[in-house]
Design a protein around this motif. Structure first.
Motif, PDB file in Angstrom:
ATOM      1  N   SER A   1      37.024  30.796  32.428  1.00  0.00           N
ATOM      2  CA  SER A   1      36.843  31.339  33.448  1.00  0.00           C
ATOM      3  C   SER A   1      38.377  30.610  34.574  1.00  0.00           C
ATOM      4  O   SER A   1      38.702  31.415  35.647  1.00  0.00           O
ATOM      5  CB  SER A   1      36.633  32.187  34.168  1.00  0.00           C
TER       6      SER A   1
ATOM      7  N   ASP B   1      42.051  38.132  43.701  1.00  0.00           N
ATOM      8  CA  ASP B   1      40.822  38.134  42.639  1.00  0.00           C
ATOM      9  C   ASP B   1      41.381  38.568  41.222  1.00  0.00           C
ATOM     10  O   ASP B   1      43.279  38.723  41.086  1.00  0.00           O
ATOM     11  CB  ASP B   1      40.566  39.336  43.151  1.00  0.00           C
TER      12      ASP B   1
ATOM     13  N   CYS C   1      40.860  38.746  36.859  1.00  0.00           N
ATOM     14  CA  CYS C   1      40.094  39.402  36.057  1.00  0.00           C
ATOM     15  C   CYS C   1      40.331  38.975  35.081  1.00  0.00           C
ATOM     16  O   CYS C   1      41.681  38.976  34.513  1.00  0.00           O
ATOM     17  CB  CYS C   1      40.131  41.470  36.513  1.00  0.00           C
TER      18      CYS C   1
ATOM     19  N   GLU D   1      44.523  39.530  31.220  1.00  0.00           N
ATOM     20  CA  GLU D   1      43.803  39.336  32.163  1.00  0.00           C
ATOM     21  C   GLU D   1      44.551  40.467  33.294  1.00  0.00           C
ATOM     22  O   GLU D   1      46.184  40.907  32.929  1.00  0.00           O
ATOM     23  CB  GLU D   1      44.590  37.822  32.006  1.00  0.00           C
TER      24      GLU D   1
ATOM     25  N   SER E   1      45.361  41.343  37.888  1.00  0.00           N
ATOM     26  CA  SER E   1      44.975  41.223  38.819  1.00  0.00           C
ATOM     27  C   SER E   1      44.928  42.012  39.836  1.00  0.00           C
ATOM     28  O   SER E   1      45.748  42.585  40.068  1.00  0.00           O
ATOM     29  CB  SER E   1      46.112  39.947  40.084  1.00  0.00           C
TER      30      SER E   1
ATOM     31  N   VAL F   1      38.580  48.507  38.164  1.00  0.00           N
ATOM     32  CA  VAL F   1      37.498  47.591  39.752  1.00  0.00           C
ATOM     33  C   VAL F   1      38.618  48.354  39.900  1.00  0.00           C
ATOM     34  O   VAL F   1      39.551  48.265  40.581  1.00  0.00           O
ATOM     35  CB  VAL F   1      38.643  46.282  39.533  1.00  0.00           C
TER      36      VAL F   1
ATOM     37  N   LEU G   1      32.704  46.879  39.094  1.00  0.00           N
ATOM     38  CA  LEU G   1      33.598  46.797  37.931  1.00  0.00           C
ATOM     39  C   LEU G   1      32.688  47.865  36.592  1.00  0.00           C
ATOM     40  O   LEU G   1      31.934  47.793  36.697  1.00  0.00           O
ATOM     41  CB  LEU G   1      32.979  45.602  37.332  1.00  0.00           C
TER      42      LEU G   1
ATOM     43  N   THR H   1      32.194  35.048  41.620  1.00  0.00           N
ATOM     44  CA  THR H   1      31.914  35.988  40.480  1.00  0.00           C
ATOM     45  C   THR H   1      31.019  36.927  39.818  1.00  0.00           C
ATOM     46  O   THR H   1      30.280  37.167  40.459  1.00  0.00           O
ATOM     47  CB  THR H   1      31.770  34.947  39.774  1.00  0.00           C
TER      48      THR H   1
ATOM     49  N   CYS I   1      35.753  39.064  37.154  1.00  0.00           N
ATOM     50  CA  CYS I   1      36.075  38.617  38.034  1.00  0.00           C
ATOM     51  C   CYS I   1      36.210  38.157  38.538  1.00  0.00           C
ATOM     52  O   CYS I   1      34.999  37.683  39.753  1.00  0.00           O
ATOM     53  CB  CYS I   1      36.734  40.598  38.597  1.00  0.00           C
TER      54      CYS I   1
ATOM     55  N   HIS J   1      36.431  36.349  42.860  1.00  0.00           N
ATOM     56  CA  HIS J   1      36.943  36.352  43.953  1.00  0.00           C
ATOM     57  C   HIS J   1      37.947  35.379  44.461  1.00  0.00           C
ATOM     58  O   HIS J   1      37.074  34.161  44.536  1.00  0.00           O
ATOM     59  CB  HIS J   1      35.805  37.136  45.187  1.00  0.00           C
TER      60      HIS J   1
END
Length: 173
Positions: free
Chosen positions: A15, A25, A27, A67, A69, A95, A113, A144, A164, A166
């Motif tokens: 991650s 953010d 994810c 992935e 955002s 999200v 989430l 996280t 995700c 932050h």
């Protein structure tokens, strides 16, 4: 317990690579092959050198499937879907940010989430049947957040998750 610690350590390593790519953010949806992860853990435990540990850790037991955002803002929902390798199923990840659902000592802003595995993409994983959902207070201290579920594919056990991280601007730190 050691297995969980190992998996968590390895997932955090992956991650960190994802987060470095974005200023919002960040994810990602991931897939862990539990059998390969168990073998990697056993190899890691027997390793006597750092090289052997690195090789065990990079044994292909975790895959980042996608992935994104999410759009950060009041009542903002971001949903993405990804094909589940080795099956006809689809993973839908959502999200959602709000300021009304989770009052806490630091405010009422929250981040939800959700993840669901289904035959077709879902409009919103947060309200889909058989989903997994997590909610957290969302502020400058949020780091996280993760939600996960399990599935069998071809007789093998897999863990599917949405994680995700932050991101705060330098002014907020």
């Amino acid at each position: 317990m050691r297995r969980l610690a190992f998996l968590t350590l390895m997932l955090l390593t992956f991650s960190q690579m994802v987060v470095a790519q974005s200023s919002a953010d960040a994810c990602h949806v991931y897939l862990i092959d539990n059998e390969l992860a168990q073998k990697a853990m056993e190899t890691y435990d027997k390793a006597t050198t750092e090289q052997e540990r690195e090789k065990a850790s990079a044994n292909g037991w975790v895959r980042i499937l996608g992935e994104f955002s999410p759009q950060v803002g009041e009542e903002e929902l971001t949903t993405r879907s990804f094909n589940l390798p080795g099956s006809k199923s689809v993973i839908t990840a959502s999200v959602f940010y709000t300021d009304e659902m989770m009052p806490s000592a630091t405010g009422a802003n929250s981040m939800l989430l959700g993840i669901v595995i289904a035959d077709k993409p879902q409009a919103n994983a947060l309200f889909a049947p058989h989903n997994a959902v997590a909610e957290v207070t969302y502020n400058q201290y949020t780091d996280t957040v993760r939600v996960k579920t399990t599935i069998k594919i071809g007789g093998r056990d897999f863990l599917v998750g949405l994680q995700c991280q932050h991101q705060t601007s330098p002014a907020k730190k």
